[in-house]
Every structure is written in C-alpha cells, then in structure tokens.
Design a protein around this motif. Structure first.
Motif, PDB file in Angstrom:
ATOM      1  N   GLN A 292       0.938  -1.399   0.144  1.00  0.00           N
ATOM      2  CA  GLN A 292       0.028   0.039   0.006  1.00  0.00           C
ATOM      3  C   GLN A 292       0.793   1.139  -0.025  1.00  0.00           C
ATOM      4  OE1 GLN A 292      -2.334  -0.339   3.205  1.00  0.00           O
ATOM      5  NE2 GLN A 292      -3.695  -1.805   2.340  1.00  0.00           N
ATOM      6  N   ASP A 293       0.794   1.924  -1.147  1.00  0.00           N
ATOM      7  CA  ASP A 293       1.509   3.279  -1.239  1.00  0.00           C
ATOM      8  C   ASP A 293       1.075   4.333  -0.209  1.00  0.00           C
ATOM      9  OD1 ASP A 293       1.866   2.851  -4.744  1.00  0.00           O
ATOM     10  OD2 ASP A 293       3.035   1.914  -3.262  1.00  0.00           O
ATOM     11  N   GLU A 294      -0.234   4.491   0.029  1.00  0.00           N
ATOM     12  CA  GLU A 294      -0.637   5.438   0.844  1.00  0.00           C
ATOM     13  C   GLU A 294      -1.231   4.737   2.207  1.00  0.00           C
ATOM     14  OE1 GLU A 294      -3.920   7.484  -1.160  1.00  0.00           O
ATOM     15  OE2 GLU A 294      -2.322   8.177  -2.756  1.00  0.00           O
ATOM     16  N   PRO A 295      -1.168   5.553   3.504  1.00  0.00           N
ATOM     17  CA  PRO A 295      -1.653   4.814   4.598  1.00  0.00           C
ATOM     18  C   PRO A 295      -3.006   4.835   4.764  1.00  0.00           C
ATOM     19  CG  PRO A 295      -0.757   7.122   4.955  1.00  0.00           C
ATOM     20  CD  PRO A 295      -0.420   6.724   3.545  1.00  0.00           C
ATOM     21  N   THR A 296      -3.696   3.961   5.412  1.00  0.00           N
ATOM     22  CA  THR A 296      -5.019   4.010   5.800  1.00  0.00           C
ATOM     23  C   THR A 296      -5.371   5.214   6.645  1.00  0.00           C
ATOM     24  OG1 THR A 296      -4.875   2.231   7.233  1.00  0.00           O
ATOM     25  CG2 THR A 296      -4.922   1.490   5.328  1.00  0.00           C
ATOM     26  N   MET A 297      -6.849   5.153   6.687  1.00  0.00           N
ATOM     27  CA  MET A 297      -7.358   6.303   7.661  1.00  0.00           C
ATOM     28  C   MET A 297      -6.927   5.997   9.028  1.00  0.00           C
ATOM     29  SD  MET A 297      -8.909   8.471   5.886  1.00  0.00           S
ATOM     30  CE  MET A 297      -9.747   9.292   7.344  1.00  0.00           C
ATOM     31  N   GLU A 298      -7.092   4.770   9.392  1.00  0.00           N
ATOM     32  CA  GLU A 298      -6.503   4.275  10.834  1.00  0.00           C
ATOM     33  C   GLU A 298      -5.260   4.698  11.102  1.00  0.00           C
ATOM     34  OE1 GLU A 298      -8.089   2.377   8.720  1.00  0.00           O
ATOM     35  OE2 GLU A 298     -10.193   1.800   9.723  1.00  0.00           O
ATOM     36  N   GLU A 299      -4.400   4.397  10.253  1.00  0.00           N
ATOM     37  CA  GLU A 299      -2.897   4.840  10.228  1.00  0.00           C
ATOM     38  C   GLU A 299      -2.751   6.219  10.544  1.00  0.00           C
ATOM     39  OE1 GLU A 299      -0.798   1.092   8.106  1.00  0.00           O
ATOM     40  OE2 GLU A 299      -1.091   2.858   7.098  1.00  0.00           O
ATOM     41  N   LEU A 300      -3.540   7.138   9.672  1.00  0.00           N
ATOM     42  CA  LEU A 300      -3.371   8.539   9.760  1.00  0.00           C
ATOM     43  C   LEU A 300      -3.621   8.997  11.062  1.00  0.00           C
ATOM     44  CD1 LEU A 300      -4.527   9.668   6.239  1.00  0.00           C
ATOM     45  CD2 LEU A 300      -2.414   9.825   7.144  1.00  0.00           C
ATOM     46  N   GLU A 301      -4.806   8.453  11.769  1.00  0.00           N
ATOM     47  CA  GLU A 301      -5.332   8.894  12.919  1.00  0.00           C
ATOM     48  C   GLU A 301      -4.221   8.630  13.973  1.00  0.00           C
ATOM     49  OE1 GLU A 301      -9.097   7.304  13.303  1.00  0.00           O
ATOM     50  OE2 GLU A 301     -10.283   8.369  11.854  1.00  0.00           O
ATOM     51  N   PHE A 302      -3.752   7.493  13.795  1.00  0.00           N
ATOM     52  CA  PHE A 302      -2.541   6.976  14.895  1.00  0.00           C
ATOM     53  C   PHE A 302      -1.408   7.846  14.857  1.00  0.00           C
ATOM     54  CE2 PHE A 302       1.012   4.454  15.792  1.00  0.00           C
ATOM     55  CZ  PHE A 302       0.975   4.177  17.220  1.00  0.00           C
ATOM     56  N   TYR A 303      -1.184   8.365  13.782  1.00  0.00           N
ATOM     57  CA  TYR A 303       0.209   9.233  13.543  1.00  0.00           C
ATOM     58  C   TYR A 303      -0.257  10.544  14.138  1.00  0.00           C
ATOM     59  CZ  TYR A 303       1.904   5.682  10.196  1.00  0.00           C
ATOM     60  OH  TYR A 303       2.517   4.576   9.813  1.00  0.00           O
ATOM     61  N   ALA A 305      -2.359  11.393  16.437  1.00  0.00           N
ATOM     62  CA  ALA A 305      -2.376  11.268  17.918  1.00  0.00           C
ATOM     63  C   ALA A 305      -1.097  11.344  18.289  1.00  0.00           C
ATOM     64  CB  ALA A 305      -3.302   9.931  18.192  1.00  0.00           C
ATOM     65  N   MET A 306      -0.229  10.616  17.934  1.00  0.00           N
ATOM     66  CA  MET A 306       1.215  10.413  18.292  1.00  0.00           C
ATOM     67  C   MET A 306       2.057  12.015  17.983  1.00  0.00           C
ATOM     68  SD  MET A 306       1.860   7.230  19.425  1.00  0.00           S
ATOM     69  CE  MET A 306       3.479   7.095  19.085  1.00  0.00           C
ATOM     70  N   ILE A 307       1.722  12.661  17.101  1.00  0.00           N
ATOM     71  CA  ILE A 307       2.277  13.813  16.939  1.00  0.00           C
ATOM     72  C   ILE A 307       1.807  14.742  18.009  1.00  0.00           C
ATOM     73  CG2 ILE A 307       2.475  15.781  14.932  1.00  0.00           C
ATOM     74  CD1 ILE A 307       2.613  13.740  12.960  1.00  0.00           C
ATOM     75  N   SER A 308       0.559  14.802  18.131  1.00  0.00           N
ATOM     76  CA  SER A 308       0.011  15.712  18.749  1.00  0.00           C
ATOM     77  C   SER A 308       0.469  15.444  20.335  1.00  0.00           C
ATOM     78  CB  SER A 308      -1.677  15.711  18.891  1.00  0.00           C
ATOM     79  OG  SER A 308      -2.124  14.253  19.189  1.00  0.00           O
ATOM     80  N   GLU A 309       0.538  14.272  20.822  1.00  0.00           N
ATOM     81  CA  GLU A 309       0.959  14.072  22.018  1.00  0.00           C
ATOM     82  C   GLU A 309       2.575  14.276  22.243  1.00  0.00           C
ATOM     83  OE1 GLU A 309       1.151  10.212  25.077  1.00  0.00           O
ATOM     84  OE2 GLU A 309       0.153   9.955  23.242  1.00  0.00           O
ATOM     85  N   PHE A 310       3.377  13.628  21.553  1.00  0.00           N
ATOM     86  CA  PHE A 310       4.631  13.638  21.622  1.00  0.00           C
ATOM     87  C   PHE A 310       5.376  14.940  21.070  1.00  0.00           C
ATOM     88  CE2 PHE A 310       4.167   9.069  21.875  1.00  0.00           C
ATOM     89  CZ  PHE A 310       4.725   8.839  22.918  1.00  0.00           C
ATOM     90  N   GLY A 311       4.640  15.669  20.033  1.00  0.00           N
ATOM     91  CA  GLY A 311       4.943  17.089  19.448  1.00  0.00           C
ATOM     92  C   GLY A 311       4.756  18.158  20.431  1.00  0.00           C
ATOM     93  N   SER A 312       3.711  17.915  21.158  1.00  0.00           N
ATOM     94  CA  SER A 312       3.262  19.296  22.380  1.00  0.00           C
ATOM     95  C   SER A 312       4.052  18.939  23.364  1.00  0.00           C
ATOM     96  CB  SER A 312       1.746  19.145  22.768  1.00  0.00           C
ATOM     97  OG  SER A 312       1.842  17.848  23.214  1.00  0.00           O
ATOM     98  N   SER A 313       4.573  17.822  23.941  1.00  0.00           N
ATOM     99  CA  SER A 313       5.580  17.903  25.208  1.00  0.00           C
ATOM    100  C   SER A 313       6.966  18.180  24.549  1.00  0.00           C
ATOM    101  CB  SER A 313       5.573  16.372  25.723  1.00  0.00           C
ATOM    102  OG  SER A 313       6.020  15.328  24.372  1.00  0.00           O
TER     103      SER A 313
END
Length: 322
Positions: A292-303, A305-313
């Motif tokens: 799969q060249d493009e990530p799925t919707m679940e993978e986008l939501e996971f990414y 969430a990870m960016i918002s959590e660790f990016g803010s810290s």
C-alpha cells in the motif's frame, strides 16, 4: 502425517469437548473426526506403509537397488489385486482401483518392463531366471511369459558375448613379443575348445542351484567378488548392472516437493548453493502481498495522535530550556 495424528487421537477427542474453536474449524466438513474416521485412518496408514517402505528402498544410495525393482513391482501388483478382489472395504477398494490403473500405465504390459533391470534379478544368485519366469506366470498371460523370458535370456547372452570380446581385447593389449603372441593364440584355442566341450558361463550359472533365499545376511556384491574367478565375464556384467540406481530422487521428494533433500550422492552442488536455491524457490513461490503506497485512515489517525501527544511535549521542553 496420519501416523502422527493417530498418536494424539485421545487429545483430539478431548479438544472436541473443551475447545469450541476446534469444533468450529470442522463445521464446513461435517464436524470433527469420529470413531469411523479414526478407524479409516488406521487402515490407510497400514495400506500406505508398504508403499512408503518400497519408496525408501528404491531411494537408497548405500546398497544395491537394481535387483529390488522386480520384487517390489510384483509386491505392489499383489497388494492392489487382493484389495480390489476382496471388497471388504469399499473406500480402499475404490482407491486401489485408481492406483491399479496408474500401475497398469507403466507396468501393465510385459513389453514395458525394463529388460536391463530384469537382468539384475537374474544375476541375483538367490533367484535367477526361474524366479522371473515364476512371477511372470502369476502376473501376465502364459503365452507372453515364454517369449519374454527367452528375450531376457538372449539379452544376457548378448551382454556376455560383448563383455567377453571386450575382456579378450583388453587382455591382449600388452602382448608385444613373439612368445606372448603365441601364448595369446594358445589361450584363444583353448577357449574355443572349452566352448565346444562345455557350456558358457551364462548356461552354467543358470543351471546351478540358487542360493538360500532366507539368508538375511546375504551380500550380493560379496558373492560376485568371491565367484569372480568362476564367472569372470558375468562378474563384470554384474558389477555394471548393480551400479544402476533405481531412483536418483530422494524419498522425501516422492511425498512432498517441499521436503527435498540433496546429498552428496545426488548432486555436486555445495551446501550453501543448495540452501540459496531452496530459499530462492520459497521466495518465488510465496503468495504476492500487494504493497500500500498510501496509509489507511486508521494509520493517519494514529500518526496524528502520536504527533499531537509527543509533539506538544517536545515543544514544552524546548520552551523550558530557552
């Protein structure tokens, strides 16, 4: 596989009571194996065991196999015929009919038998031509037996004449002096006289009594080595005929294409090269998994969430350091 499964019959029966997923696995096939299925499995194991043992004998590489061919062929014919005629088990009888049709395709006609492999049976001093003729009478039409037996005997005689001529030429290569030539001519004269007075090696060998069939410790190569002086030409024929392998394929290949074993008797490839070829074969035969060249919707939501959590810290820590 069946033989291994039979060892765990009680375990499978307990799984039917304790494991719900085990029962669901066999739902489309009518349910888990019952007592009749296990009984049939026992019968199949006994039936296929004989064919498995024959395959192991044919694929041997540390002993003579060419003289085993005819014995096992007759054994298979006898087993299949008895199963078809008995009719005690309909499943086995039906299976035996299909296997007998395949058997007849290769060995059903007496003309399809390999004469050179029949020679190997005749050169076995425990059986000779009498045994071949006896088995022919049990399998094929009587009218064909005499013709085939005479054909095999004539082939052995032709081989004897060829090896005898070859042995004479090799023996006379080193004679150069006049005395040596005279001795060679004298030997030829004696040979001709002996042929007139007594029968050749083939006839003498076939007329002599057979060795004991029940001797389990009988070594056919050792016997021909001990009798090489008595049968000088026939011993050379036996040495070449017994060197013929019945099969150059490992026994595992007869039952599974994935379990092939290549040893030093069947291949000159190195161990690393064999390993590389087997791995390459597994990779090439592996099922294609689309990427799969493009990530799925679940993978986008996971990414996200990870960016918002660790990016803010990470931003907070940077502001604190400043």
């Amino acid at each position: 596989m069946l033989e291994s499964a039979l060892k765990f019959q009680k375990a499978f029966e307990r799984m039917e009571d304790d494991d719900r997923h085990y029962v669901l696995y066999f739902k489309e096939d009518g349910g888990p194996p019952n007592s009749d299925d296990w009984e049939n499995a026992n019968v199949f194991v006994l039936f296929f065991k004989s064919f498995y043992d024959i395959t192991l004998k044919f694929s041997g590489s540390m002993y003579v196999t060419s003289n085993l061919y005819f014995h096992e062929m007759c054994s298979i014919h006898s087993d299949l015929t008895s199963l078809i005629e008995s009719g005690d088990d309909l499943v086995l009888s039906k299976m035996a009919i299909g296997m007998k049709n395949k058997y007849d395709k290769y060995w059903g006609s007496i003309d399809r038998l390999n004469n050179l492999l029949l020679i190997s049976v005749i050169l076995d001093p425990r059986y000779k031509l009498k045994y071949v003729r006896f088995c022919f009478e049990d399998i094929f039409v009587i009218d064909e037996v005499g013709k085939k037996s005479e054909e095999v005997k004539n082939l052995l005689i032709r081989l004897y004449e060829y090896y005898k001529d070859l042995d004479t030429r090799i023996g006379g290569c080193g004679s150069s002096s006049g005395a040596s030539k005279s001795v060679a001519k004298f030997k030829q004269r004696i040979g001709k006289d002996d042929c007139v007075e007594m029968k050749n090696e083939v006839e003498r060998y076939l007329l002599e009594p057979c060795e004991h069939v029940d001797d389990d410790d009988f070594e056919i190569l050792a016997w021909w080595k001990m009798n090489s002086i008595k049968y000088r030409v026939l011993s050379h024929i036996a040495k070449d005929v017994f060197a013929i392998p019945i099969s150059t394929v490992a026994s595992e290949s007869a039952f599974s294409t994935g379990g092939r074993i290549i040893d030093s008797f069947r291949s000159s490839l190195s161990l690393k090269m064999v390993e590389a070829l087997i791995c390459s074969q597994n990779w090439l035969r592996n099922t294609f998994v689309p990427l799969q060249d493009e990530p799925t919707m679940e993978e986008l939501e996971f990414y996200e969430a990870m960016i918002s959590e660790f990016g803010s810290s990470a931003t907070t820590e940077a502001m604190t350091l400043d």
